[in-house]
Motif scaffolding. Structure first.
Motif, mmCIF file in Angstrom:
data_model
loop_
_atom_site.group_PDB
_atom_site.id
_atom_site.type_symbol
_atom_site.label_atom_id
_atom_site.label_comp_id
_atom_site.label_asym_id
_atom_site.label_seq_id
_atom_site.Cartn_x
_atom_site.Cartn_y
_atom_site.Cartn_z
ATOM 1 N N LEU A 6 4.783 -4.672 3.595
ATOM 2 C CA LEU A 6 4.861 -3.303 4.089
ATOM 3 C C LEU A 6 4.864 -3.295 5.615
ATOM 4 C CD1 LEU A 6 2.141 -1.703 1.765
ATOM 5 C CD2 LEU A 6 4.628 -1.635 1.449
ATOM 6 N N ASP A 7 5.727 -2.469 6.186
ATOM 7 C CA ASP A 7 5.713 -2.312 7.641
ATOM 8 C C ASP A 7 4.633 -1.294 8.026
ATOM 9 O OD1 ASP A 7 6.848 0.248 7.166
ATOM 10 O OD2 ASP A 7 8.881 -0.480 7.540
ATOM 11 N N THR A 8 4.468 -1.058 9.312
ATOM 12 C CA THR A 8 3.422 -0.168 9.810
ATOM 13 C C THR A 8 3.562 1.243 9.243
ATOM 14 O OG1 THR A 8 3.329 -1.467 11.843
ATOM 15 C CG2 THR A 8 2.338 0.730 11.914
ATOM 16 N N TRP A 13 1.580 5.400 5.356
ATOM 17 C CA TRP A 13 1.906 6.315 4.263
ATOM 18 C C TRP A 13 1.029 6.052 3.041
ATOM 19 C CZ3 TRP A 13 5.901 5.579 0.068
ATOM 20 C CH2 TRP A 13 6.168 6.776 -0.613
ATOM 21 N N MET A 14 0.747 4.797 2.763
ATOM 22 C CA MET A 14 -0.006 4.437 1.559
ATOM 23 C C MET A 14 -1.472 4.121 1.849
ATOM 24 S SD MET A 14 2.636 2.018 -0.494
ATOM 25 C CE MET A 14 4.288 2.514 -0.879
ATOM 26 N N ASN A 15 -2.021 4.656 2.929
ATOM 27 C CA ASN A 15 -3.392 4.313 3.322
ATOM 28 C C ASN A 15 -4.473 5.160 2.655
ATOM 29 O OD1 ASN A 15 -3.358 6.757 4.691
ATOM 30 N ND2 ASN A 15 -3.473 5.853 6.734
ATOM 31 N N ALA A 50 -2.709 1.001 -0.047
ATOM 32 C CA ALA A 50 -2.337 -0.244 0.629
ATOM 33 C C ALA A 50 -3.610 -0.868 1.184
ATOM 34 C CB ALA A 50 -1.339 0.031 1.745
ATOM 35 N N ILE A 51 -3.929 -2.058 0.686
ATOM 36 C CA ILE A 51 -5.100 -2.808 1.148
ATOM 37 C C ILE A 51 -4.738 -3.633 2.379
ATOM 38 C CG2 ILE A 51 -6.739 -4.643 0.506
ATOM 39 C CD1 ILE A 51 -7.231 -1.967 -0.884
ATOM 40 N N SER A 52 -3.520 -4.156 2.368
ATOM 41 C CA SER A 52 -2.985 -4.943 3.478
ATOM 42 C C SER A 52 -1.466 -4.849 3.385
ATOM 43 C CB SER A 52 -3.449 -6.403 3.372
ATOM 44 O OG SER A 52 -2.761 -7.062 2.320
ATOM 45 N N ASN A 112 -0.081 -8.050 -5.649
ATOM 46 C CA ASN A 112 0.441 -8.790 -4.502
ATOM 47 C C ASN A 112 1.946 -8.550 -4.419
ATOM 48 O OD1 ASN A 112 -2.020 -9.981 -3.691
ATOM 49 N ND2 ASN A 112 -1.847 -11.419 -5.377
ATOM 50 N N ILE A 113 2.384 -8.128 -3.257
ATOM 51 C CA ILE A 113 3.802 -7.832 -3.059
ATOM 52 C C ILE A 113 4.580 -9.144 -3.022
ATOM 53 C CG2 ILE A 113 5.505 -6.886 -1.445
ATOM 54 C CD1 ILE A 113 3.306 -4.826 -0.643
ATOM 55 N N GLN A 114 5.563 -9.241 -3.895
ATOM 56 C CA GLN A 114 6.410 -10.422 -3.959
ATOM 57 C C GLN A 114 7.683 -10.252 -3.144
ATOM 58 O OE1 GLN A 114 5.215 -13.252 -5.626
ATOM 59 N NE2 GLN A 114 3.461 -11.877 -5.471
#
Length: 153
Positions: A6-8, A13-15, A50-52, A112-114
Motif C-alpha cells: 500500500l502507498d501512503t 484511506w484504510m487506517n 491497514a496495519i502496515s 499479508n499483501i502478496q
C-alpha cells in the motif's frame, strides 16, 4: 501497473479513522468455495484496517461463507476503488484468535499483501466505486469503531 504494498494514500484511506467520512464506501472481498466457485462479499471501511503497508486486517461476521472460504484456502482478493484507481489486492490470510470481550464478535483475519494490481485507463476516469446508504448511521458507525479497535488487538 503492479505494486507490492500500500502507498501512503491507501494507508491513510484504510487506517480506520474518520469512518463518518467513509460511511458510504464499500469494497468487494473475493474468495473461492470448496467447489471452486468464486464467492463475493461486501466489506465496509469499518471492517478493514491497514496495519502496515504490507498487512491488512479484516473483520467478518462469524460463520459466513466468506469466512469459511478464507479459513479453508488462506486466500482472498480485496477489490477496491480509490482515487480513480481500481485495486485488486491479493492476500494470504490467517485467522486471528477470538477476542473474549468483543462487543461485536467477528472472525478476524490478518492478510499479508502478496500483490496489488492497479487498473487505470488513459482514456477514462473511474468516478466511483461501490457505495451505499446506511439505514442507521449512528449505530453502524459505533459498531465500526468498536470493530476497528478489535482489529488493532
Amino acid at each position: 501497473m503492479h505494486i507490492d504494498q500500500l502507498d501512503t494514500e491507501l494507508m491513510e484511506w484504510m487506517n480506520g479513522s474518520r469512518l463518518e467520512t467513509k460511511q458510504h464506501e464499500a469494497m468487494q472481498l473475493l474468495t473461492v468455495t470448496g467447489g471452486q466457485w468464486a464467492h463475493t462479499a461486501m466489506i465496509s471501511m469499518g471492517e478493514v484496517l491497514a496495519i502496515s503497508p504490507s498487512c491488512l486486517r479484516l473483520a467478518l461476521w462469524q460463520g459466513t461463507q466468506t469466512s469459511m472460504n478464507m479459513m479453508e484456502t488462506g486466500k482472498a482478493t480485496l477489490i477496491a476503488i480509490h482515487g480513480q484507481r481500481l485495486l485488486h489486492i491479493r492476500l494470504e490470510v490467517r485467522l486471528l484468535p477470538e477476542l473474549a470481550k468483543a462487543v461485536h464478535p467477528r472472525d478476524r483475519y490478518e492478510g499479508n499483501i502478496q500483490h496489488i494490481r492497479i487498473d487505470e485507463a488513459p482514456y477514462a476516469e473511474i468516478t466511483s466505486g461501490i457505495t451505499f446508504q446506511l439505514k442507521d448511521p449512528a449505530s453502524a458507525l459505533g459498531r465500526w469503531a468498536a470493530t476497528i479497535e478489535d482489529l488493532k488487538k
